[in-house]
Scaffold this motif. Structure first.
Motif, PDB file in Angstrom:
ATOM      1  N   PRO A  48      41.404  47.405  30.223  1.00  0.00           N
ATOM      2  CA  PRO A  48      41.085  46.733  31.491  1.00  0.00           C
ATOM      3  C   PRO A  48      39.747  47.272  32.015  1.00  0.00           C
ATOM      4  O   PRO A  48      39.520  48.491  32.001  1.00  0.00           O
ATOM      5  CB  PRO A  48      42.240  47.139  32.415  1.00  0.00           C
ATOM      6  N   SER A  49      38.868  46.374  32.425  1.00  0.00           N
ATOM      7  CA  SER A  49      37.527  46.788  32.849  1.00  0.00           C
ATOM      8  C   SER A  49      37.449  46.914  34.370  1.00  0.00           C
ATOM      9  O   SER A  49      38.260  46.345  35.105  1.00  0.00           O
ATOM     10  CB  SER A  49      36.475  45.801  32.351  1.00  0.00           C
ATOM     11  N   THR A  51      36.900  46.116  41.518  1.00  0.00           N
ATOM     12  CA  THR A  51      37.478  44.934  40.872  1.00  0.00           C
ATOM     13  C   THR A  51      37.906  45.303  39.459  1.00  0.00           C
ATOM     14  O   THR A  51      37.110  45.807  38.670  1.00  0.00           O
ATOM     15  CB  THR A  51      36.477  43.765  40.836  1.00  0.00           C
ATOM     16  N   SER A  93      39.750  43.897  35.941  1.00  0.00           N
ATOM     17  CA  SER A  93      40.019  42.619  35.283  1.00  0.00           C
ATOM     18  C   SER A  93      40.245  42.802  33.788  1.00  0.00           C
ATOM     19  O   SER A  93      39.886  43.820  33.205  1.00  0.00           O
ATOM     20  CB  SER A  93      38.861  41.639  35.526  1.00  0.00           C
ATOM     21  N   SER A  94      40.857  41.771  33.201  1.00  0.00           N
ATOM     22  CA  SER A  94      41.098  41.771  31.759  1.00  0.00           C
ATOM     23  C   SER A  94      41.409  40.355  31.311  1.00  0.00           C
ATOM     24  O   SER A  94      42.047  39.593  32.031  1.00  0.00           O
ATOM     25  CB  SER A  94      42.277  42.682  31.425  1.00  0.00           C
ATOM     26  N   ASP A  95      40.956  40.010  30.097  1.00  0.00           N
ATOM     27  CA  ASP A  95      41.311  38.718  29.506  1.00  0.00           C
ATOM     28  C   ASP A  95      42.743  38.740  28.980  1.00  0.00           C
ATOM     29  O   ASP A  95      43.359  37.700  28.788  1.00  0.00           O
ATOM     30  CB  ASP A  95      40.350  38.375  28.355  1.00  0.00           C
ATOM     31  N   HIS A 122      46.705  39.716  29.482  1.00  0.00           N
ATOM     32  CA  HIS A 122      47.621  39.906  30.612  1.00  0.00           C
ATOM     33  C   HIS A 122      48.351  41.242  30.458  1.00  0.00           C
ATOM     34  O   HIS A 122      49.108  41.434  29.520  1.00  0.00           O
ATOM     35  CB  HIS A 122      48.635  38.764  30.688  1.00  0.00           C
ATOM     36  N   LEU A 177      47.488  41.842  35.786  1.00  0.00           N
ATOM     37  CA  LEU A 177      46.112  41.339  35.725  1.00  0.00           C
ATOM     38  C   LEU A 177      46.142  39.959  35.087  1.00  0.00           C
ATOM     39  O   LEU A 177      47.026  39.701  34.274  1.00  0.00           O
ATOM     40  CB  LEU A 177      45.252  42.282  34.868  1.00  0.00           C
ATOM     41  N   SER A 178      45.212  39.080  35.613  1.00  0.00           N
ATOM     42  CA  SER A 178      43.898  39.025  35.047  1.00  0.00           C
ATOM     43  C   SER A 178      42.797  39.673  35.896  1.00  0.00           C
ATOM     44  O   SER A 178      42.001  40.429  35.361  1.00  0.00           O
ATOM     45  CB  SER A 178      43.558  37.589  34.766  1.00  0.00           C
ATOM     46  N   SER A 179      42.741  39.438  37.223  1.00  0.00           N
ATOM     47  CA  SER A 179      41.689  40.068  38.022  1.00  0.00           C
ATOM     48  C   SER A 179      42.231  40.393  39.414  1.00  0.00           C
ATOM     49  O   SER A 179      42.891  39.556  40.030  1.00  0.00           O
ATOM     50  CB  SER A 179      40.481  39.134  38.131  1.00  0.00           C
ATOM     51  N   GLU A 180      41.967  41.615  39.852  1.00  0.00           N
ATOM     52  CA  GLU A 180      42.394  42.049  41.182  1.00  0.00           C
ATOM     53  C   GLU A 180      41.254  42.827  41.828  1.00  0.00           C
ATOM     54  O   GLU A 180      40.545  43.583  41.166  1.00  0.00           O
ATOM     55  CB  GLU A 180      43.636  42.965  41.091  1.00  0.00           C
ATOM     56  N   THR A 181      41.103  42.629  43.155  1.00  0.00           N
ATOM     57  CA  THR A 181      40.046  43.324  43.899  1.00  0.00           C
ATOM     58  C   THR A 181      40.669  44.196  44.980  1.00  0.00           C
ATOM     59  O   THR A 181      41.602  43.780  45.676  1.00  0.00           O
ATOM     60  CB  THR A 181      39.072  42.312  44.525  1.00  0.00           C
TER      61      THR A 181
END
Length: 202
Positions: free
Chosen positions: A112-113, A127, A129-131, A133, A188-192
């Motif tokens: 996860p980046s 933030t 995120s990851s492609d 799940h 995830l895919s993306s959380e802030t």
């Protein structure tokens, strides 16, 4: 793909501990009701460090890599996409040419980046995120030194801020002030997130 009659298959895919900036390990378990030398297992296309084990009398034994053929799915030309039924599968196939009735496939997927943005001296946006799940990802960030009670963490979605618990407050240089925090990202895919250090009234 050859379909073998009268063989039933039970599959279970387990995600091991996920943490930002670290590849995530998975274990895919397959159990058959009888032995075959023609088993195909699918895993994500971006997998790395793939290892295939067979279970014999409850003992794990790595299968010789020469008995495993990796097949990447054929790409679909752009002009043909409208005519295709279903989605393009981002998977690879492992054809296991060994006598097995129970196997475990170990593999890793991308980490996860994280993108961090300093808003001001007391506020930071993170933030994650990851492609792929993932669930239950451990996240962390370094912060300006502060007292524990002044540090707040919020999840930001659709301009709504929701305070969430900090799992661990870390003092890396043992000066009684917190300079790193950790928390759990449910999926995830993306959380802030926003980390805010409140200004002390003292």
């Amino acid at each position: 793909l050859i379909i073998i009659e009268n063989i039933s298959k039970i599959e279970e895919t387990i995600q091991e501990k996920a943490e930002i900036n670290k590849p995530v390990k998975w274990i895919k378990k397959i159990r058959l009701n009888q032995t075959t030398n023609n088993l195909t297992v699918t895993i994500p296309q971006n997998s790395s460090n793939i290892k295939v084990n067979k279970i014999v009398n409850e003992i794990k034994e790595e299968i010789d890599p020469s008995k495993i053929k990796i097949k990447e799915p054929k790409g679909i030309k752009e002009k043909d996409i409208k005519e295709e039924v279903g989605e393009i599968k981002n998977e690879i196939e492992l054809a296991i040419e060994d006598n097995v009735n129970e196997v475990e496939v170990e593999y890793y997927t991308e980490a996860p980046s994280v993108i961090e943005k300093e808003i001001d001296a007391n506020k930071k946006q993170v933030t994650i995120s990851s492609d792929t799940h993932y669930t239950n990802i451990t996240a962390y960030t370094n912060i300006r030194e502060a007292r524990k009670d002044l540090i707040k963490l919020y999840r930001v979605a659709n301009e709504v801020r929701e305070q969430i618990p900090i799992i661990d407050y870390i003092d890396t240089n043992n000066n009684l002030l917190i300079d790193k925090i950790t928390w759990m990202v449910p999926a995830l895919s993306s959380e802030t997130y926003e980390v805010i250090i409140e200004i002390s009234k003292a």
